[in-house]
Scaffold this motif. Structure first.
Motif, short mmCIF file in Angstrom:
data_model
loop_
_atom_site.label_atom_id
_atom_site.label_comp_id
_atom_site.label_asym_id
_atom_site.label_seq_id
_atom_site.Cartn_x
_atom_site.Cartn_y
_atom_site.Cartn_z
N LEU A 142 -5.48 10.33 -8.02
CA LEU A 142 -6.57 9.44 -8.14
C LEU A 142 -7.20 9.03 -6.86
N ARG A 143 -8.17 9.06 -7.25
CA ARG A 143 -9.56 8.02 -6.13
C ARG A 143 -8.92 6.63 -6.19
N LEU A 144 -8.70 6.21 -4.69
CA LEU A 144 -7.91 4.75 -3.98
C LEU A 144 -9.11 3.90 -3.32
N VAL A 145 -9.61 3.23 -3.62
CA VAL A 145 -10.86 2.25 -3.50
C VAL A 145 -10.00 0.74 -2.75
N GLU A 146 -10.45 0.43 -1.74
CA GLU A 146 -9.51 -0.92 -1.52
C GLU A 146 -11.46 -1.62 -0.83
N ASP A 147 -10.19 -3.29 -1.81
CA ASP A 147 -11.41 -4.63 -1.91
C ASP A 147 -10.68 -5.18 -0.37
N CYS A 148 -11.73 -5.24 0.01
CA CYS A 148 -11.25 -5.93 1.31
C CYS A 148 -12.26 -6.93 1.82
N ALA A 149 -12.80 -7.17 1.42
CA ALA A 149 -13.46 -8.80 1.03
C ALA A 149 -12.74 -9.97 1.85
N GLN A 150 -11.50 -9.74 1.63
CA GLN A 150 -11.45 -10.64 1.97
C GLN A 150 -9.63 -10.96 2.97
N SER A 151 -9.45 -9.22 3.61
CA SER A 151 -8.75 -9.17 4.13
C SER A 151 -8.99 -8.23 5.85
N HIS A 152 -10.47 -8.81 6.51
CA HIS A 152 -10.74 -8.66 7.23
C HIS A 152 -9.25 -8.32 8.81
N GLY A 206 -7.06 4.38 1.34
CA GLY A 206 -7.81 5.41 0.72
C GLY A 206 -8.89 5.88 0.91
N ASP A 207 -9.62 6.44 -0.03
CA ASP A 207 -11.05 7.43 -0.19
C ASP A 207 -12.09 6.09 0.70
N ILE A 208 -12.12 5.04 0.02
CA ILE A 208 -12.73 3.92 0.87
C ILE A 208 -12.98 2.35 0.41
N GLY A 209 -13.79 1.64 1.55
CA GLY A 209 -12.74 0.45 2.46
C GLY A 209 -14.01 -0.37 2.17
N CYS A 210 -14.25 -1.26 1.26
CA CYS A 210 -15.47 -1.99 0.68
C CYS A 210 -14.82 -3.63 1.43
N PHE A 211 -16.20 -3.73 2.21
CA PHE A 211 -15.93 -4.70 2.81
C PHE A 211 -17.21 -6.16 2.79
N SER A 212 -17.46 -7.49 2.29
CA SER A 212 -18.02 -8.05 2.11
C SER A 212 -17.77 -9.55 3.77
N PHE A 213 -19.33 -9.54 3.98
CA PHE A 213 -19.62 -10.36 5.01
C PHE A 213 -19.88 -11.61 4.81
N MET A 227 1.06 -1.41 -0.06
CA MET A 227 0.02 -0.23 -0.14
C MET A 227 1.42 1.23 -0.01
N ASP A 228 2.33 1.55 0.36
CA ASP A 228 2.65 2.78 0.39
C ASP A 228 3.14 2.86 -0.89
N GLU A 229 3.43 1.68 -1.85
CA GLU A 229 3.42 2.23 -2.66
C GLU A 229 2.24 2.96 -4.15
N VAL A 230 0.91 2.26 -3.67
CA VAL A 230 -0.03 2.40 -4.56
C VAL A 230 -0.62 3.69 -3.60
N VAL A 231 -0.44 4.11 -2.72
CA VAL A 231 -0.91 5.46 -1.91
C VAL A 231 -0.19 6.32 -2.66
N ARG A 232 1.08 6.12 -2.71
CA ARG A 232 2.24 6.89 -3.66
C ARG A 232 1.60 7.78 -4.63
N ILE A 233 0.96 6.34 -5.53
CA ILE A 233 0.74 6.69 -7.25
C ILE A 233 -0.59 7.09 -7.37
N ALA A 234 -1.53 6.58 -6.11
CA ALA A 234 -2.58 7.81 -6.19
C ALA A 234 -2.64 8.88 -5.72
N GLN A 235 -1.61 9.34 -4.91
CA GLN A 235 -1.53 10.84 -4.48
C GLN A 235 -0.76 11.78 -5.89
N LYS A 236 0.05 11.04 -6.15
CA LYS A 236 0.62 11.67 -7.46
C LYS A 236 -0.34 11.66 -8.68
N TYR A 237 -1.58 10.75 -9.19
CA TYR A 237 -1.73 11.18 -9.88
C TYR A 237 -3.05 12.02 -9.71
#
Length: 365
Positions: free
Chosen positions: A151-161, A174-181, A139-149
């Motif tokens: 860009l909105r950053l959305v995380e799919d955390c369906a498997q990473s609670h 990011g802007d939003i974290g999306c979770f599935s239960f 995520m450090d590299e992803v956040v850097r890229i999103a900020q540089k350009y």
């Protein structure tokens, strides 16, 4: 001995009395939609993640497409996403009319952050990161890229609670974290359920309005919204499981560490854990060039397995209109032919684990 790929009954039985008491409490309350259980779960889950806001929704897919809807991303826009994800990740993009732009995975099965920038165009509006199989992405590299350009950053955390990168929870970068239960998740409900997590008060309020027919208060509709409300029963049961999420995670970690320590067959490759990242082991996924043969061998020995996922989204019938033919994402396509998820569930006994390990080590001998 018959071993299933996953067993939900063991997870229920472990906390059966608490689940049953909570179910009766909700039934007797007389309030079944957007009540105290939903509010309490939203507060408790946000606190667990160290996030400001959580908004309960009807499913993980709803979390994804509503996320892009409230961010204003739609027709003519492009969203960067990894190629080897579950198709729901991509549906969250395309339901809004936006176009997915696929990036190959790295050796940890997550998006290869070093390949994101080359995919960015004037149409790129967002990056969707999927923390696949329970491991946090880089995520450090992803956040850097999103900020540089910008860009909105959305995380799919369906498997990473509960998975972290540099000590920070997935879903809060990011802007939003999306979770599935969904019931098979580490933090699973007893039916469909999902949530959006954010630190932005306006996004949280927009999602609350959108999930309830676009209504800020009853019969006063601000936008054309959806019916996507986490119901009281699922929220109550999720509150029970959330109280035990640490021990659930620790149990999965113990099982997977036994796999890592005792599986010695060189015909398949064991999962790696990224430096500075943690995994909550939603799945224990091996890579094997003889995957189908291995799967059949395990089936003959009464061991169930699952392929996550056999058809990459870009090759699915649903996305033929994108015009992406086989060969365009060679690493993604290779992974789809060799990944295999081993049995892993709450309440898996050492005897069951040992049997799986024994048979895997004997494969090809």
């Amino acid at each position: 001995m018959k071993i299933m790929a996953n067993r939900l009954d063991r997870g229920f039985e472990t906390y059966q009395e608490e689940f049953e008491n909570k179910a009766l409490e909700v039934l007797r309350s007389g309030w079944y939609v957007l009540g105290n259980e939903v509010r309490s779960f939203e507060e408790e889950f946000a606190q667990y993640l160290d996030a400001k806001y959580c908004v309960g929704l009807a499913s993980g897919l709803d979390a994804l497409w509503i996320a892009f809807r409230v961010l204003g991303i739609g027709k003519g826009d492009e969203v960067i996403v990894q190629g080897n994800t579950y198709i729901a990740s991509v549906m969250g993009i395309t339901i809004n009319g936006a176009t997915p732009v696929f990036v190959e995975p790295d050796e940890y099965n997550n998006i290869d952050a070093s390949k994101i920038e080359e995919k960015i165009t004037e149409k790129t509006k967002a990056i969707l990161v999927v923390h696949l199989y329970g491991q946090a992405s880089k995520m450090d590299e992803v956040v850097r890229i999103a900020q540089k350009y910008n860009l909105r950053l959305v995380e799919d955390c369906a498997q990473s609670h509960g998975a972290c990168f540099n000590g920070k929870m997935t879903g809060t970068f990011g802007d939003i974290g999306c979770f599935s239960f969904y019931p098979s998740k580490n933090l699973g409900a007893f039916g469909d359920a999902g949530a959006i997590v954010t630190n932005n008060s306006k996004i949280a309020e927009d999602v609350r309005i959108f999930r309830n027919y676009g209504s800020e208060k009853r019969y006063h509709n601000k936008v054309v919204g959806a019916n996507s409300r986490l119901d009281e029963m699922q929220a109550g049961l999720l509150r029970v499981r959330l109280k035990h999420i640490q021990e659930i995670t620790e149990e999965r970690e113990k099982i997977c560490n036994r796999y890592l320590d005792r599986l010695r067959n060189t015909l398949f490759e064991l999962p790696k854990v990224r430096e500075n990242a943690t995994t909550v082991w939603h799945q224990f996924v091996i890579h094997c060039s003889r995957r189908d043969e291995l799967m059949e061998y395990l089936k003959e020995n009464d061991i169930g397995t699952i392929i996550h996922y056999p058809i990459p989204p870009h090759l699915s019938e649903a996305y033929q209109y994108l015009g992406l033919e086989e060969g365009v994402l060679p690493i993604t396509e290779k992974f789809a032919k060799e990944v295999l998820s081993l049995p892993l569930y709450t309440g898996m006994t050492k005897k069951e684990q040992d049997y799986v390990i024994e048979k895997l080590n004997e494969f090809g001998k």
